[in-house]
Structures are given as C-alpha cells and as structure tokens.
Design a protein around this motif. Structure first.
Motif, PDB file in Angstrom:
ATOM      1  N   THR A  40     -86.881  90.164   6.067  1.00 18.58           N
ATOM      2  CA  THR A  40     -85.895  91.210   6.306  1.00 18.58           C
ATOM      3  C   THR A  40     -85.266  91.661   4.994  1.00 18.58           C
ATOM      4  O   THR A  40     -85.341  90.955   3.976  1.00 18.58           O
ATOM      5  CB  THR A  40     -84.793  90.723   7.266  1.00 18.58           C
ATOM      6  OG1 THR A  40     -83.894  91.802   7.555  1.00 18.58           O
ATOM      7  CG2 THR A  40     -84.004  89.578   6.650  1.00 18.58           C
ATOM      8  N   ASN A  41     -84.642  92.817   5.045  1.00 12.46           N
ATOM      9  CA  ASN A  41     -83.836  93.307   3.929  1.00 12.46           C
ATOM     10  C   ASN A  41     -82.392  92.839   4.056  1.00 12.46           C
ATOM     11  O   ASN A  41     -81.580  93.029   3.158  1.00 12.46           O
ATOM     12  CB  ASN A  41     -83.851  94.832   3.912  1.00 12.46           C
ATOM     13  CG  ASN A  41     -83.197  95.407   5.165  1.00 12.46           C
ATOM     14  OD1 ASN A  41     -83.542  95.032   6.289  1.00 12.46           O
ATOM     15  ND2 ASN A  41     -82.249  96.315   4.980  1.00 12.46           N
ATOM     16  N   SER A  42     -82.075  92.205   5.183  1.00 10.17           N
ATOM     17  CA  SER A  42     -80.711  91.822   5.508  1.00 10.17           C
ATOM     18  C   SER A  42     -80.561  90.302   5.447  1.00 10.17           C
ATOM     19  O   SER A  42     -81.209  89.640   4.637  1.00 10.17           O
ATOM     20  CB  SER A  42     -80.348  92.361   6.900  1.00 10.17           C
ATOM     21  OG  SER A  42     -78.997  92.116   7.202  1.00 10.17           O
ATOM     22  N   VAL A  43     -79.709  89.743   6.301  1.00 12.65           N
ATOM     23  CA  VAL A  43     -79.491  88.296   6.366  1.00 12.65           C
ATOM     24  C   VAL A  43     -79.665  87.825   7.806  1.00 12.65           C
ATOM     25  O   VAL A  43     -79.660  88.625   8.741  1.00 12.65           O
ATOM     26  CB  VAL A  43     -78.080  87.900   5.861  1.00 12.65           C
ATOM     27  CG1 VAL A  43     -77.925  88.220   4.392  1.00 12.65           C
ATOM     28  CG2 VAL A  43     -77.005  88.610   6.668  1.00 12.65           C
ATOM     29  N   PHE A  44     -79.809  86.506   7.961  1.00 14.12           N
ATOM     30  CA  PHE A  44     -80.032  85.916   9.271  1.00 14.12           C
ATOM     31  C   PHE A  44     -78.759  85.241   9.770  1.00 14.12           C
ATOM     32  O   PHE A  44     -77.942  84.756   8.976  1.00 14.12           O
ATOM     33  CB  PHE A  44     -81.169  84.887   9.203  1.00 14.12           C
ATOM     34  CG  PHE A  44     -82.496  85.478   8.815  1.00 14.12           C
ATOM     35  CD1 PHE A  44     -83.354  85.985   9.781  1.00 14.12           C
ATOM     36  CD2 PHE A  44     -82.887  85.520   7.487  1.00 14.12           C
ATOM     37  CE1 PHE A  44     -84.575  86.530   9.427  1.00 14.12           C
ATOM     38  CE2 PHE A  44     -84.113  86.058   7.119  1.00 14.12           C
ATOM     39  CZ  PHE A  44     -84.960  86.572   8.093  1.00 14.12           C
ATOM     40  N   THR A  45     -78.628  85.188  11.082  1.00 16.64           N
ATOM     41  CA  THR A  45     -77.488  84.485  11.661  1.00 16.64           C
ATOM     42  C   THR A  45     -77.675  82.980  11.492  1.00 16.64           C
ATOM     43  O   THR A  45     -78.788  82.493  11.242  1.00 16.64           O
ATOM     44  CB  THR A  45     -77.349  84.806  13.153  1.00 16.64           C
ATOM     45  OG1 THR A  45     -78.508  84.317  13.853  1.00 16.64           O
ATOM     46  CG2 THR A  45     -77.194  86.290  13.387  1.00 16.64           C
ATOM     47  N   LYS A  46     -76.578  82.252  11.632  1.00 13.38           N
ATOM     48  CA  LYS A  46     -76.643  80.793  11.520  1.00 13.38           C
ATOM     49  C   LYS A  46     -77.549  80.212  12.596  1.00 13.38           C
ATOM     50  O   LYS A  46     -78.346  79.297  12.331  1.00 13.38           O
ATOM     51  CB  LYS A  46     -75.245  80.198  11.637  1.00 13.38           C
ATOM     52  CG  LYS A  46     -75.198  78.689  11.487  1.00 13.38           C
ATOM     53  CD  LYS A  46     -73.769  78.174  11.546  1.00 13.38           C
ATOM     54  CE  LYS A  46     -73.735  76.658  11.385  1.00 13.38           C
ATOM     55  NZ  LYS A  46     -72.343  76.142  11.424  1.00 13.38           N
ATOM     56  N   MET A 103     -87.232  84.831   5.342  1.00 10.36           N
ATOM     57  CA  MET A 103     -87.318  85.293   3.960  1.00 10.36           C
ATOM     58  C   MET A 103     -86.611  86.622   3.766  1.00 10.36           C
ATOM     59  O   MET A 103     -86.558  87.456   4.670  1.00 10.36           O
ATOM     60  CB  MET A 103     -88.793  85.467   3.545  1.00 10.36           C
ATOM     61  CG  MET A 103     -89.614  84.222   3.535  1.00 10.36           C
ATOM     62  SD  MET A 103     -91.313  84.553   2.989  1.00 10.36           S
ATOM     63  CE  MET A 103     -91.021  85.138   1.319  1.00 10.36           C
ATOM     64  N   HIS A 104     -86.099  86.816   2.567  1.00 13.91           N
ATOM     65  CA  HIS A 104     -85.661  88.139   2.127  1.00 13.91           C
ATOM     66  C   HIS A 104     -86.873  88.838   1.523  1.00 13.91           C
ATOM     67  O   HIS A 104     -87.775  88.188   0.975  1.00 13.91           O
ATOM     68  CB  HIS A 104     -84.541  88.020   1.092  1.00 13.91           C
ATOM     69  CG  HIS A 104     -83.851  89.307   0.797  1.00 13.91           C
ATOM     70  ND1 HIS A 104     -84.182  90.096  -0.285  1.00 13.91           N
ATOM     71  CD2 HIS A 104     -82.864  89.969   1.456  1.00 13.91           C
ATOM     72  CE1 HIS A 104     -83.419  91.177  -0.294  1.00 13.91           C
ATOM     73  NE2 HIS A 104     -82.606  91.119   0.755  1.00 13.91           N
ATOM     74  N   HIS A 105     -86.903  90.145   1.609  1.00 14.91           N
ATOM     75  CA  HIS A 105     -88.101  90.867   1.156  1.00 14.91           C
ATOM     76  C   HIS A 105     -88.391  90.668  -0.333  1.00 14.91           C
ATOM     77  O   HIS A 105     -89.549  90.743  -0.755  1.00 14.91           O
ATOM     78  CB  HIS A 105     -87.977  92.365   1.477  1.00 14.91           C
ATOM     79  CG  HIS A 105     -86.936  93.087   0.669  1.00 14.91           C
ATOM     80  ND1 HIS A 105     -87.204  93.649  -0.561  1.00 14.91           N
ATOM     81  CD2 HIS A 105     -85.625  93.339   0.905  1.00 14.91           C
ATOM     82  CE1 HIS A 105     -86.121  94.228  -1.035  1.00 14.91           C
ATOM     83  NE2 HIS A 105     -85.140  94.040  -0.172  1.00 14.91           N
ATOM     84  N   THR A 106     -87.359  90.346  -1.135  1.00 17.77           N
ATOM     85  CA  THR A 106     -87.587  90.129  -2.562  1.00 17.77           C
ATOM     86  C   THR A 106     -88.335  88.827  -2.842  1.00 17.77           C
ATOM     87  O   THR A 106     -88.807  88.618  -3.961  1.00 17.77           O
ATOM     88  CB  THR A 106     -86.249  90.123  -3.314  1.00 17.77           C
ATOM     89  OG1 THR A 106     -85.375  89.148  -2.726  1.00 17.77           O
ATOM     90  CG2 THR A 106     -85.585  91.492  -3.253  1.00 17.77           C
ATOM     91  N   ASP A 107     -88.442  87.945  -1.832  1.00 18.45           N
ATOM     92  CA  ASP A 107     -89.166  86.688  -1.999  1.00 18.45           C
ATOM     93  C   ASP A 107     -90.647  86.809  -1.664  1.00 18.45           C
ATOM     94  O   ASP A 107     -91.413  85.861  -1.884  1.00 18.45           O
ATOM     95  CB  ASP A 107     -88.555  85.592  -1.113  1.00 18.45           C
ATOM     96  CG  ASP A 107     -87.177  85.180  -1.576  1.00 18.45           C
ATOM     97  OD1 ASP A 107     -86.930  85.237  -2.787  1.00 18.45           O
ATOM     98  OD2 ASP A 107     -86.357  84.802  -0.722  1.00 18.45           O
ATOM     99  N   LEU A 108     -91.071  87.944  -1.133  1.00 12.20           N
ATOM    100  CA  LEU A 108     -92.461  88.090  -0.692  1.00 12.20           C
ATOM    101  C   LEU A 108     -93.502  87.821  -1.792  1.00 12.20           C
ATOM    102  O   LEU A 108     -94.535  87.225  -1.511  1.00 12.20           O
ATOM    103  CB  LEU A 108     -92.690  89.490  -0.103  1.00 12.20           C
ATOM    104  CG  LEU A 108     -92.345  89.662   1.381  1.00 12.20           C
ATOM    105  CD1 LEU A 108     -92.583  91.095   1.808  1.00 12.20           C
ATOM    106  CD2 LEU A 108     -93.160  88.706   2.249  1.00 12.20           C
TER     107      LEU A 108
END
Length: 263
Positions: free
Chosen positions: A224-230, A244-249
């Motif tokens: 995602t480009n965002s964040v995940f809930t707990k 994952m965040h998209h910058t980690d791809l």
C-alpha cells in the motif's frame, strides 16, 4: 586499555601497592608481575576489539538485508507509533546465529558469557550505526493522489519487473483477491495492491491469504501507499502475510528470502 585497567579502582590500588613494595624488595619480580598483568589485560582488550571487528564485518556484509528488515519492522502503525520489539528480536537472532559461531571459531565468545546483556547492547548499537552509515537512503516515490487502483497495480508491477521479478497483473475476475503474481527463481508471490487515503484493515490481509492459497503461492503480500491498522498487523503476523509500503517493493526478494511473508 587504561580505562579497562582502572575500572576496578580498589583492585588496581592494591596491585599498585604490591608493585611498589615488590619494586623495593625485588625489582625483577615486580616488573615480571606487572608485565604478566599487562599481558592478560591486553589479551582481553584484543579479544574485545576482535569481537567488534567481526561484528562490523558481518554487518557490512549483510547491510542491505539488515537495513531492509529494520525499515520494515520499524515502520509506524496507523497512529504513528513505532515498536522496536520485532527489530530487537531480529537483531538478537542475527547475533546468535551469525556472529556467535564466528566468535566461537575465533575463541573469543567467553567475553560475551561474562556479561551477555551488556555486550548484546553494544553489538546492537554497532550494527545500527553501520546500517545508518553505509545504507544509502532510498529516494521516496511520491505518487499522484489522483492515481487509480489499477494504475497503482501497474506501478507496482513495473517496480517488481525492474527488480528482476516476472510480474503480471491478474485478469481482475476469478483471481480470489490477487492483483499481481510475481515469480523469481523458485519463489512465487501473490500480491494485493491497496491505494488508499485511509488505513488498510483486516479485509486486505484475509483476501491476500485466500488468494495465495488459491494460487498455490507460499508467499502472500499486501502492498500500500498508506499504513495498516494494528489489527491488520496482528492478523498478518498470525497468518504469515507480509505487509509492505510501496517503497519497499524493490527489496521484496531480500524480505521473502529472510522468511517474512511465508504462510
């Protein structure tokens, strides 16, 4: 060296007193005793320096993987909070499985046994400093807020292909929640892409898990480009889904090689 010699002041004072008495009574014996004391002290100092050198070498060898794992494990949750527990466990495992066998081979592991907590803290600090110093900062990819979900999927596919993956978009129907199927060597990864302004919740984790099972893929990923809930983090951890965040791809191969995201 001198800080080490003078750490126990009372003991050092007694030694110096005995050395003074011995120097007056039997100079040869006194100098011999001092030389022996320095030999033992310097041997310990050498062992400590060797431990630090071996730690630096191993950290530099694996700096890319360590940096990727740290970035993933120290990513903030939806409230902006960062938990260091997972990273501490990972680095402790790195010390135990990667560094300790080398210490044993060089016969310097006895220093760690005397005060393991203190040495682990010191080694952890050195490893983090090496990651900070030698890991180049990744340029942040700014995505257009008007991008559609399908355009985000195309973007993720292109990033994976540039990283050497055979990545293809699914048709969009009958895929059981998979957006991208990526393959590299013997690794098959099912990826669900979520381009959100808000947080990504449990549903995405459930869909990625089901899609990986349907596609016979051992790795399930939500990017995602965002964040995940707990709760999404908790469910993903329980079911072996990688968030994952998209910058980690670009580092996907390093992450799944370490065992993350394996169901």
């Amino acid at each position: 060296m001198f800080r080490y010699l003078w750490r126990h002041k009372a003991f050092s004072a007694v030694l110096l007193f005995l050395f003074g008495v011995g120097l007056y009574l039997k100079p040869i014996a006194a100098w011999s005793g001092l030389a022996l004391l320095l030999f033992f002290r310097l041997t310990k100092v050498h062992a400590r320096l060797l431990i630090y050198d071996l730690t630096d070498q191993a950290a530099l060898k694996h700096v890319r993987t360590l940096a990727t794992k740290r970035a993933h494990m120290l990513s903030p949750d939806e409230y902006g909070n960062v938990s260091e527990e997972a990273w501490d466990k990972h680095i402790n495992t790195f010390i135990k499985k990667t560094l300790l066998p080398e210490f044993q081979r060089r016969k310097v592991e006895h220093l760690l046994a005397k005060d393991p907590k203190r040495y682990v803290v010191r080694l952890r600090t050195r490893i983090n400093r090496i990651i900070d110093r030698y890991q180049p900062a990744e340029p942040a990819d700014a995505l257009d807020d008007t991008m559609t979900g399908r355009e985000f999927e195309l973007y993720c596919r292109d990033v994976l292909q540039e990283a050497g993956w055979r990545a293809a978009l699914t048709p969009g129907s009958g895929d059981q929640g998979a957006d991208i199927i990526a393959e590299k060597e013997d690794r098959r990864v099912v990826i669900q892409c979520k381009f959100y302004n808000g947080t990504v919740g449990n549903k995405a984790v459930q869909e990625a898990y089901a899609a990986a099972a349907f596609q016979d893929a051992p790795y399930a990923v939500v990017v995602t480009n965002s964040v995940f809930t707990k709760s999404a983090h908790q469910l993903a951890h329980k079911n072996g889904v990688l968030l994952m965040h998209h910058t980690d791809l670009p580092q996907l191969e390093l992450i799944v090689t370490s065992g993350a995201g394996s169901r």
